[in-house]
Design a protein around this motif. Structure first.
Motif, PDB file in Angstrom:
ATOM      1  N   ILE A 260      -0.049 -14.142  12.357  1.00  0.00           N
ATOM      2  CA  ILE A 260       0.328 -14.717  11.071  1.00  0.00           C
ATOM      3  C   ILE A 260      -0.868 -15.026  10.170  1.00  0.00           C
ATOM      4  CG2 ILE A 260       2.463 -15.706  11.958  1.00  0.00           C
ATOM      5  CD1 ILE A 260       1.081 -18.403  12.082  1.00  0.00           C
ATOM      6  N   ILE A 261      -2.090 -14.945  10.695  1.00  0.00           N
ATOM      7  CA  ILE A 261      -3.261 -15.264   9.862  1.00  0.00           C
ATOM      8  C   ILE A 261      -4.172 -14.061   9.664  1.00  0.00           C
ATOM      9  CG2 ILE A 261      -3.238 -17.692  10.469  1.00  0.00           C
ATOM     10  CD1 ILE A 261      -5.659 -17.030  12.329  1.00  0.00           C
ATOM     11  N   THR A 262      -3.726 -12.860  10.044  1.00  0.00           N
ATOM     12  CA  THR A 262      -4.551 -11.671   9.821  1.00  0.00           C
ATOM     13  C   THR A 262      -4.929 -11.541   8.354  1.00  0.00           C
ATOM     14  OG1 THR A 262      -3.781 -10.411  11.737  1.00  0.00           O
ATOM     15  CG2 THR A 262      -4.483  -9.144   9.824  1.00  0.00           C
ATOM     16  N   ALA A 263      -3.980 -11.796   7.454  1.00  0.00           N
ATOM     17  CA  ALA A 263      -4.252 -11.669   6.020  1.00  0.00           C
ATOM     18  C   ALA A 263      -5.291 -12.668   5.539  1.00  0.00           C
ATOM     19  CB  ALA A 263      -2.958 -11.861   5.230  1.00  0.00           C
ATOM     20  N   SER A 264      -5.493 -13.750   6.281  1.00  0.00           N
ATOM     21  CA  SER A 264      -6.438 -14.788   5.865  1.00  0.00           C
ATOM     22  C   SER A 264      -7.847 -14.580   6.398  1.00  0.00           C
ATOM     23  CB  SER A 264      -5.939 -16.164   6.331  1.00  0.00           C
ATOM     24  OG  SER A 264      -4.688 -16.471   5.771  1.00  0.00           O
TER      25      SER A 264
ATOM     26  N   PHE B 218      -0.963  -6.367   6.584  1.00  0.00           N
ATOM     27  CA  PHE B 218      -1.556  -5.026   6.475  1.00  0.00           C
ATOM     28  C   PHE B 218      -2.615  -4.937   5.383  1.00  0.00           C
ATOM     29  CE2 PHE B 218       2.124  -3.371   8.829  1.00  0.00           C
ATOM     30  CZ  PHE B 218       1.569  -2.305   9.510  1.00  0.00           C
ATOM     31  N   HIS B 219      -2.353  -5.589   4.273  1.00  0.00           N
ATOM     32  CA  HIS B 219      -3.113  -5.287   3.066  1.00  0.00           C
ATOM     33  C   HIS B 219      -4.623  -5.489   3.155  1.00  0.00           C
ATOM     34  CE1 HIS B 219      -4.396  -5.789  -1.210  1.00  0.00           C
ATOM     35  NE2 HIS B 219      -3.779  -4.638  -1.257  1.00  0.00           N
ATOM     36  N   PRO B 220      -5.123  -6.611   3.704  1.00  0.00           N
ATOM     37  CA  PRO B 220      -6.587  -6.754   3.774  1.00  0.00           C
ATOM     38  C   PRO B 220      -7.238  -5.685   4.640  1.00  0.00           C
ATOM     39  CG  PRO B 220      -5.511  -8.498   5.019  1.00  0.00           C
ATOM     40  CD  PRO B 220      -4.439  -7.816   4.228  1.00  0.00           C
TER      41      PRO B 220
ATOM     42  N   GLU C 228      -4.801   0.185  -6.479  1.00  0.00           N
ATOM     43  CA  GLU C 228      -4.729  -0.557  -7.732  1.00  0.00           C
ATOM     44  C   GLU C 228      -3.511  -1.488  -7.774  1.00  0.00           C
ATOM     45  OE1 GLU C 228      -4.793   2.445 -10.716  1.00  0.00           O
ATOM     46  OE2 GLU C 228      -6.943   2.812 -10.511  1.00  0.00           O
ATOM     47  N   GLY C 229      -2.965  -1.800  -6.617  1.00  0.00           N
ATOM     48  CA  GLY C 229      -1.803  -2.684  -6.542  1.00  0.00           C
ATOM     49  C   GLY C 229      -2.118  -4.088  -7.018  1.00  0.00           C
ATOM     50  N   THR C 230      -1.079  -4.826  -7.307  1.00  0.00           N
ATOM     51  CA  THR C 230      -1.244  -6.196  -7.819  1.00  0.00           C
ATOM     52  C   THR C 230      -2.063  -7.070  -6.888  1.00  0.00           C
ATOM     53  OG1 THR C 230       0.891  -5.986  -8.923  1.00  0.00           O
ATOM     54  CG2 THR C 230       0.021  -8.208  -8.664  1.00  0.00           C
ATOM     55  N   ALA C 231      -1.929  -6.830  -5.592  1.00  0.00           N
ATOM     56  CA  ALA C 231      -2.597  -7.695  -4.618  1.00  0.00           C
ATOM     57  C   ALA C 231      -4.111  -7.646  -4.714  1.00  0.00           C
ATOM     58  CB  ALA C 231      -2.172  -7.337  -3.200  1.00  0.00           C
ATOM     59  N   LEU C 232      -4.637  -6.621  -5.352  1.00  0.00           N
ATOM     60  CA  LEU C 232      -6.092  -6.558  -5.496  1.00  0.00           C
ATOM     61  C   LEU C 232      -6.574  -7.413  -6.652  1.00  0.00           C
ATOM     62  CD1 LEU C 232      -6.630  -2.760  -4.933  1.00  0.00           C
ATOM     63  CD2 LEU C 232      -7.164  -4.589  -3.365  1.00  0.00           C
TER      64      LEU C 232
END
Length: 436
Positions: free
Chosen positions: A231-235, A311-313, A432-436
Motif C-alpha cells: 500500500i505504500i509503494t507509490a510513496s 504502478f505509476h512511480p 504526459e498523464g495528469t499524475a506527472l
C-alpha cells in the motif's frame, strides 16, 4: 463470518481501545519518566508491556495498542540488541520492541508478517526521539567496501509478494523482513494532506527514510531482503534510492482483476469497504488530486485506483533506471524455474539455491497468517466488469497504463521479465498523464 467482522469493527475494537486508554492514563499518573531519569544521558524510554489489545482483524500500528508501564531510561545502544527491533514510528519517536527469547522474527516462513509477530511476542517497548536516532545512525558508518546490503521488493499487494519472499527466505542467504510497519508510518508522515511527495523532499524526510531502513537492517555485516508493504509503494519507490544510494530495488505486480478479487476475499464485504476508504487517505497528494477528478463511491473502483497508483512511480523511475526490474505473478506461474533463476540473480543469490527456493511453492506462503488459503477457502468473489472497464480507462487516461485481456493484465510495464528472458516492454508512451 461477516457478522463477526462487523461486530468486531463496530463494538469490540472501539471498546477495547477505550479501556486501554483509560487504564494507560491511570498508569501514566503513577509511572512516568522525570528529569532525574535523563541525567545519565540516555535517550531511550523503556516500558514493560502489561497487555496488548490486538485482535484477530486489527493490524497493530501504534504504541496505543499496548498497555504499558514506565520502567527506566537507557542509552540508545540498546537498539543494537538482537531481540530489539523497530516496531513503528510516530510524529516524534521511533518505537522499538523487545521480544520474547527464542522467537525468530526473521523466519518469514513461520511468521509471514513481521509486525504481527513483533506485536504478539513483545515484552518491552522503547521510544526514542527522531533526532537521537538520526544522530546515532549518522555516527554508525556503513562498510566502505559495499555500502548498504538491502534489497527492497516493491509490490501492489495480493500479487504473490509473500510467496516470492518465502522463496528468498528458503535460501537462507538473506535476512528477510516481510512488511515492517515502520515503513507504513514513514509514508503516513511524509504524506500529510498538503504535502506533494516528490524528489524535492526536505532533508529531514530523506533522513527519516534513510534512518528507518538502516535501523531495520541494523547488522551491516548481513544482507537484507525487505518486502515493502504494497500500500505504500507509490510513496517510497521514487524516494528510497535517493535517501540511501546503493539500495537494490525490484517491482512485483499482477493482473488487476484477480488482484482486486483476492483482496475482496481476504477482507470480506465490510472490511473491503473500509479498506477502500483508508487506502485512498494514505496516498501522495498528486494521486489524491487525480482521485478528485474521477471520484466514485464504488469500493471496487477505489481499490482499482489505488493499485494503479502503486504502478505509476515505477513507470516514471523505469524511464531512466534500467536496472529497476519488474516481475509479474503470471510469469512466475508460467515459468517457475526461469522466474526463480532470474530473480535470484537480480538480488545476488547463486543458482545453486534455485531448487531450495522453488520448494517454497510446495506450501501456502501465508499459512500462519489471517490470509491463509485455509481461512479463505470457500470465499468466492467476482469483480464487476463495469469496474474493470472503468479502471482500464482511468489507467489509460491518467497513468499511461495499458490493461488488456479478461484479467486486465498490465501489458506495458517497463523493464519486465518474461519466460523467454529479460526484455524491455514496449509502449512507454509519452508519460504526459495528469499524475506527472
Amino acid at each position: 463470518m461477516y457478522v463477526q467482522q462487523i461486530f468486531t469493527m463496530v463494538v469490540t475494537m472501539p471498546l477495547s481501545l477505550m479501556i486501554c486508554k483509560l487504564a494507560q492514563v491511570f498508569l501514566n499518573i503513577f509511572y512516568r519518566p522525570s528529569k532525574e531519569h535523563f541525567k545519565s544521558g540516555g535517550s531511550v524510554v523503556c516500558y514493560d508491556i502489561l497487555m496488548d489489545f490486538k485482535q484477530a482483524v486489527v493490524q497493530p500500528n501504534s504504541i496505543h495498542m499496548f498497555l504499558k508501564k514506565f520502567t527506566k531510561v537507557v542509552d540508545i545502544s540498546v537498539i543494537e540488541d538482537s531481540d530489539v527491533t523497530l516496531y513503528c514510528i510516530n510524529s516524534k519517536n521511533f518505537v522499538f520492541v523487545r521480544t520474547r527469547k527464542g522467537v525468530d522474527l526473521y523466519d518469514s516462513i513461520a511468521h509471514p508478517i513481521f509486525f504481527m509477530v513483533q506485536h504478539e511476542t513483545a515484552i518491552e517497548l522503547m521510544t526514542v526521539p527522531h533526532s537521537a536516532v538520526f544522530e546515532y545512525v549518522s555516527r554508525k558508518p556503513l562498510p566502505a567496501d559495499h555500502g548498504p546490503s538491502i534489497t527492497l521488493l516493491y509490490n501492489i499487494s495480493r500479487c504473490g509478494s509473500t510467496l516470492v519472499t518465502s522463496m528468498v527466505a528458503k535460501t537462507k542467504q538473506r535476512v528477510v523482513i516481510s512488511e515492517p510497519f515502520a515503513l507504513i508510518n514513514v509514508a503516513e508522515i511524509i504524506n500529510t494532506p498538503d504535502r506533494h511527495v516528490s524528489a524535492e523532499l526536505s532533508s529531514e524526510y530523506y533522513e527519516l527514510i534513510r534512518s528507518t531502513l538502516l535501523v531495520l537492517a541494523k547488522d551491516y555485516s548481513k544482507s537484507y531482503f525487505i518486502k515493502v508493504p504494497g500500500i505504500i509503494t507509490a510513496s517510497l519507490l521514487h524516494l528510497a534510492h535517493r535517501s540511501l544510494p546503493g539500495v537494490k530495488e525490484l517491482f512485483l505486480y499482477r493482473a488487476l482483476k484477480p488482484t482486486v478479487s483476492s483482496l475482496r476475499r481476504m477482507m470480506g464485504p465490510a472490511f473491503f469497504w473500509v479498506t477502500a476508504e483508508v487506502l485512498l487517505l494514505g496516498h501522495p497528494l498528486k494521486y489524491r488530486q487525480i482521485w478528485k477528478l474521477v471520484k466514485v463511491r464504488d469500493p471496487q473502483r477505489k481499490v482499482f485506483f489505488q493499485f494503479l497508483c502503486q504502478f505509476h512511480p515505477f513507470y516514471i523511475e523505469a524511464r531512466t533506471r534500467r536496472e529497476l526490474k519488474s516481475y509479474s505473478y503470471e510469469s512466475l506461474i508460467r515459468d517457475k524455474e526461469g522466474f526463480c533463476r532470474s530473480f535470484l540473480a537480480d538480488i545476488g543469490i547463486g543458482q545453486e539455491f534455485q531448487e531450495v527456493a522453488l520448494s517454497a511453492l510446495d506450501r501456502d506462503s501465508q499459512e500462519n497468517s489471517a490470509m491463509s488459503r485455509k481461512r479463505l477457502l470457500g470465499r468466492k468473489d467476482t469483480v464487476p466488469l463495469e469496474a474493470c472497464e472503468w479502471a482500464r480507462e482511468v489507467g489509460r487516461q491518467y497513468f499511461n497504463i495499458q490493461l488488456e485481456g479478461e484479467d486486465f493484465m498490465v501489458t506495458n510495464c517497463p523493464n519486465s521479465w518474461e519466460s523467454y528472458g529479460m526484455v524491455q516492454s514496449q509502449g512507454y508512451g509519452t508519460f504526459e498523464g495528469t499524475a506527472l
